[in-house]
Design a protein around this motif. Structure first.
Motif, short mmCIF file in Angstrom:
data_model
loop_
_atom_site.label_atom_id
_atom_site.label_comp_id
_atom_site.label_asym_id
_atom_site.label_seq_id
_atom_site.Cartn_x
_atom_site.Cartn_y
_atom_site.Cartn_z
N GLU A 1 0.94 -1.21 0.00
CA GLU A 1 0.07 -0.07 0.17
C GLU A 1 0.79 1.18 0.06
OE1 GLU A 1 -1.00 -2.25 2.79
OE2 GLU A 1 -2.17 -3.23 1.19
N PHE A 2 2.17 1.30 0.70
CA PHE A 2 2.87 2.15 0.81
C PHE A 2 3.44 2.68 -0.59
CE2 PHE A 2 4.33 1.73 5.45
CZ PHE A 2 2.84 1.88 5.67
N GLU B 1 2.06 1.87 -3.52
CA GLU B 1 0.95 2.41 -4.23
C GLU B 1 0.67 3.75 -4.04
OE1 GLU B 1 -2.52 -0.49 -4.03
OE2 GLU B 1 -1.90 -1.26 -5.86
N ALA B 2 0.63 4.16 -2.68
CA ALA B 2 0.29 5.39 -2.44
C ALA B 2 1.29 6.41 -2.99
CB ALA B 2 0.38 5.68 -0.79
N SER B 3 2.62 5.96 -3.18
CA SER B 3 3.81 6.73 -3.53
C SER B 3 3.72 6.92 -5.11
CB SER B 3 5.14 6.03 -3.02
OG SER B 3 6.17 6.80 -3.83
N TYR B 4 3.44 5.75 -5.91
CA TYR B 4 3.48 5.78 -7.29
C TYR B 4 2.25 6.70 -7.69
CZ TYR B 4 6.93 2.28 -7.89
OH TYR B 4 8.19 1.58 -7.72
N ALA B 5 0.79 6.64 -6.82
CA ALA B 5 -0.16 7.20 -7.07
C ALA B 5 -0.10 8.73 -7.11
CB ALA B 5 -1.37 6.91 -6.40
N THR C 1 10.45 6.64 -4.79
CA THR C 1 9.71 5.31 -3.92
C THR C 1 10.62 4.83 -3.11
OG1 THR C 1 7.79 5.64 -5.48
CG2 THR C 1 7.81 3.64 -3.83
N VAL D 1 10.37 6.25 0.49
CA VAL D 1 9.12 5.64 1.12
C VAL D 1 9.59 4.10 1.55
CG1 VAL D 1 7.06 4.46 1.11
CG2 VAL D 1 7.33 6.55 0.05
N ALA E 1 10.90 3.05 5.45
CA ALA E 1 9.75 2.05 6.06
C ALA E 1 10.60 0.96 6.79
CB ALA E 1 8.66 1.90 5.09
N ASN F 1 -4.99 5.87 -14.12
CA ASN F 1 -3.99 6.61 -13.92
C ASN F 1 -2.66 5.61 -14.06
OD1 ASN F 1 -4.36 5.21 -11.67
ND2 ASN F 1 -3.65 6.40 -10.08
N MET G 1 -1.97 2.68 -13.09
CA MET G 1 -1.46 2.24 -11.77
C MET G 1 -1.18 0.53 -12.23
SD MET G 1 -0.74 3.83 -9.23
CE MET G 1 -0.85 2.94 -7.86
N ARG H 1 0.02 10.55 -13.21
CA ARG H 1 -0.40 10.33 -11.98
C ARG H 1 -0.40 11.51 -11.21
NH1 ARG H 1 3.43 5.62 -12.01
NH2 ARG H 1 2.33 3.93 -12.96
N PHE I 1 -7.34 4.81 -1.96
CA PHE I 1 -7.41 3.55 -2.05
C PHE I 1 -8.30 3.05 -1.00
CE2 PHE I 1 -3.36 4.79 -3.67
CZ PHE I 1 -3.25 3.85 -4.76
N ASN J 1 -4.05 4.39 3.29
CA ASN J 1 -2.62 3.87 3.37
C ASN J 1 -1.50 5.21 3.67
OD1 ASN J 1 -3.22 5.08 0.94
ND2 ASN J 1 -2.07 3.65 -0.51
N PHE K 1 1.60 7.12 4.69
CA PHE K 1 2.92 6.96 4.88
C PHE K 1 3.32 6.75 6.54
CE2 PHE K 1 3.44 9.24 1.03
CZ PHE K 1 3.44 7.91 0.01
N PRO K 2 4.26 6.11 6.93
CA PRO K 2 4.66 5.89 8.40
C PRO K 2 5.41 7.28 8.62
CG PRO K 2 5.71 4.25 7.09
CD PRO K 2 4.82 4.77 6.23
N LYS K 3 4.91 8.37 8.26
CA LYS K 3 5.58 9.59 8.41
C LYS K 3 4.33 10.39 9.14
CE LYS K 3 7.51 9.54 4.00
NZ LYS K 3 9.04 9.18 3.98
N TYR L 1 4.55 15.25 0.78
CA TYR L 1 5.20 14.13 0.02
C TYR L 1 5.18 14.43 -1.49
CZ TYR L 1 6.78 9.63 -1.77
OH TYR L 1 7.74 8.71 -2.46
N ARG M 1 -3.98 14.24 0.91
CA ARG M 1 -2.47 14.05 0.68
C ARG M 1 -2.69 14.34 -1.17
NH1 ARG M 1 0.16 8.41 1.84
NH2 ARG M 1 -1.68 7.92 0.51
#
Lengths: 297, 256
Positions: free
Chosen positions: A176-177, A179-183, A191, A195, A199, B56, B58, B89, B96, B100, B102-104, B112, B165
């Motif tokens: 998921e991380f 994907e979030a980054s690419y999106a 990425t 990310v 992580a 997009n 993906m 993108r 999603f 999701n 990020f752990p930030k 980001y 985000r």
């Protein structure tokens, strides 16, 4: 019926407890033995003089039991080996888990597992017969068995440990991380750097420390290629005598329960605490980020 | 379907999509209008999420996929070789199914994307964070904890953070892949209100399993079944007067 079932459960529980207890008791006994044989040296020499003493002449009359040169020898080869192995191990893990196409990935993984499986005596042999003469000639040294040689061979040993544990940490980063980054329009490189590696950082740190712990405890390689001089080194091409090498080389010669014998066990205690510290650090780091949900091992 | 050509943001022509040798989408032709909410519904595995992720690019991230046909975004085929998926993108945001973040920190989650495109000025970033969080109706809840980890937020808050985000990139389109399926009813209601608010400025395409949700938030609805677009019409028509038997069966709960 219920009573039999319960008794069976209890019996199984007991069995598992016995096995677990057996291994722990065994380890505890070894530890007790280590301390019982090592501590008597401190009747002849103070712990400070033992650890920071600059002269290791255990067979002289009077003997000198200073293991500082051995500690320095261990630390120097460990840190230089890590300086070489960490970038190699971590970057190869990143390549394998994130970049390599499936076919190359499989080949690389097997090669790294193969390196992990090489007995250390074979690696030591390689250091002795190939690396040492080459170094001696190329750099015009009195001996090719030195810090650099030992560090290179130890690095080769630590790379598989660092690489495979880092790889697990990178795999554990949730998809998921990524994907979030690419999106959000990040490239693959962005990425990975921004990310995935952050992580997985706790797992990668664990890998690095376990790799270092592997290097500091390794005996055969340093016995064969570090040169064996129990003196504080002045250059990277000096010979050293790391702690495990000293114990392995001298234990056979030391008279039972002599000062030398106790001193070698005490060296073992120092080594034990060093590796313990590395492991505790690895444990601490891998637990540290757990609650915030980042990937760990 | 009454539309004018300049109002169309996405135009799909005869799109086929394959995962390896498995065909996931067959002959999809449909248009998406600007500043509208379009819902894609259908049973699991019908291809609606696959379609969303085509918009997009993906699906490029999955090995062995293949696209046929044309997907025009503002008149340009996004699958042309000279179109960079990274650029696409950045203009088409995505939210999603599972929140999701990020752990930030909350702040770094929002910044980001903008940082990737070169926004470095601290004041600009702060302004952007405030705007985006306000748009996602999260600002009041998190304005004092911007430096805390996003992982400490509740699921609903995390999802609104993910929306913020995506909005921070100032996209033209927002793709939402079952954005509320992992959330409780109250958080779901908040996200739906948010969609209502956002459609003034954005084109939203939402995949949902929840038919009431499709009926509540969307103006257009497309019903998918086994990789085909079965019916595509105004949401009111789909739910009150479906033209195809399969659509009727699905929305009345007879299958799916």
């Amino acid at each position: 019926m219920a009573a039999t079932r319960q008794r069976k459960e209890q019996a199984i529980q007991m069995l598992f407890f016995l096995f677990a207890a057996f291994s722990i008791v065994l380890l505890a006994l070894i530890l007790i033995f280590l301390f019982r044989e090592g501590l008597p040296i401190f009747k002849t020499v103070t712990p400070i003089d033992f650890i920071f003493g600059k002269f290791w002449y255990p067979t002289y009359e009077p003997p000198e039991y200073g293991i500082w040169p051995l500690i320095v020898g261990s630390l120097v080869v460990t840190f230089i080996a890590s300086a070489i192995a960490v970038p190699l191990g971590v970057l190869s893990a990143v390549y394998i888990s994130e970049i390599a196409p499936a076919s190359i990935k499989e080949i690389l993984k097997s090669v790294i597992e193969l390196i992990a499986g090489i007995p250390s005596v074979v690696l030591g042999f390689f250091g002795m017969v190939i690396l040492a003469p080459w170094m001696q000639e190329t750099f015009d040294l009195p001996t090719g068995l030195n810090i650099m040689n030992a560090s290179l061979v130890l690095a080769l040993m630590a790379v598989p440990t660092i690489s495979s544990i880092s790889e697990d940490a990178l795999y554990a980063v949730p998809n998921e991380f990524k994907e979030a980054s690419y999106a959000l329009g990040a490239t693959k490189y962005e990425t990975i750097v921004k990310v995935i590696i952050p992580a997985a950082l706790s797992g990668i740190s664990t890998a690095v420390i376990l790799g270092m712990a592997r290097a500091i405890g390794e005996t055969m390689v340093v016995l064969m290629v570090a040169g064996g001089a129990a003196a504080i080194p002045e250059s990277l091409f000096d010979s050293v005598r790391p702690m495990p090498a000293s114990i392995a080389a001298e234990m056979g010669e030391a008279p039972f329960r002599s000062g030398h014998y106790h001193a070698l066990f005490a060296t073992g205690i120092v080594l034990f605490f060093l590796t313990l510290a590395f492991n505790l650090l690895a444990d601490y780091i891998s637990n540290r980020f757990k609650e915030v949900g980042s990937a760990t091992l | 379907m009454v539309t004018t050509a300049n109002n169309i943001i996405f135009e799909l022509k005869q799109v086929n999509f394959f995962y390896g040798s498995t065909q996931a989408l067959t002959d999809i032709s449909m248009d998406f209008e600007k500043n509208r909410v379009t819902a894609l519904i259908g049973p699991s595995g019908c291809g609606k999420s696959t379609l969303l992720r085509l918009l997009n690019r993906m699906n490029d991230l999955i090995d062995g996929t293949r696209v046929e046909g044309e997907i025009l975004f503002e008149g340009r085929n996004i699958y042309n070789a000279d179109n960079d998926p990274v650029e696409i993108r950045r203009r088409i945001g995505m939210v999603f199914q599972k929140p999701n973040p990020f752990p930030k920190s909350i702040f770094n989650n929002i910044t980001y994307g903008p940082r990737l495109t070169g926004t470095r000025n601290r004041a600009d970033l702060e302004l952007l964070v405030e705007q985006s969080l306000k748009q996602a109706v999260l600002w009041d809840e998190v304005k004092d904890i911007l430096n805390k980890s996003a992982m400490t937020l509740s699921g609903g808050q995390q999802q609104r953070l993910c929306i913020a985000r995506a909005l921070a990139m100032k996209p033209d389109v927002l793709l939402m892949d079952e954005p509320t399926s992992a959330l409780d009813p109250i958080s779901t209601a908040k996200i739906e209100d948010l969609i209502e608010e956002l459609k003034k400025n954005y084109t939203i395409i939402i995949v949902t399993h929840n038919m009431q949700q499709a009926a509540r938030v969307s103006e257009m609805t497309g019903f998918f079944y086994l990789g085909r677009l079965i019916e595509y019409a105004l949401t009111t028509d789909i739910f009150t007067n479906p033209q195809v038997k399969q659509t009727e069966d699905y929305i009345t709960g007879r299958f799916g």
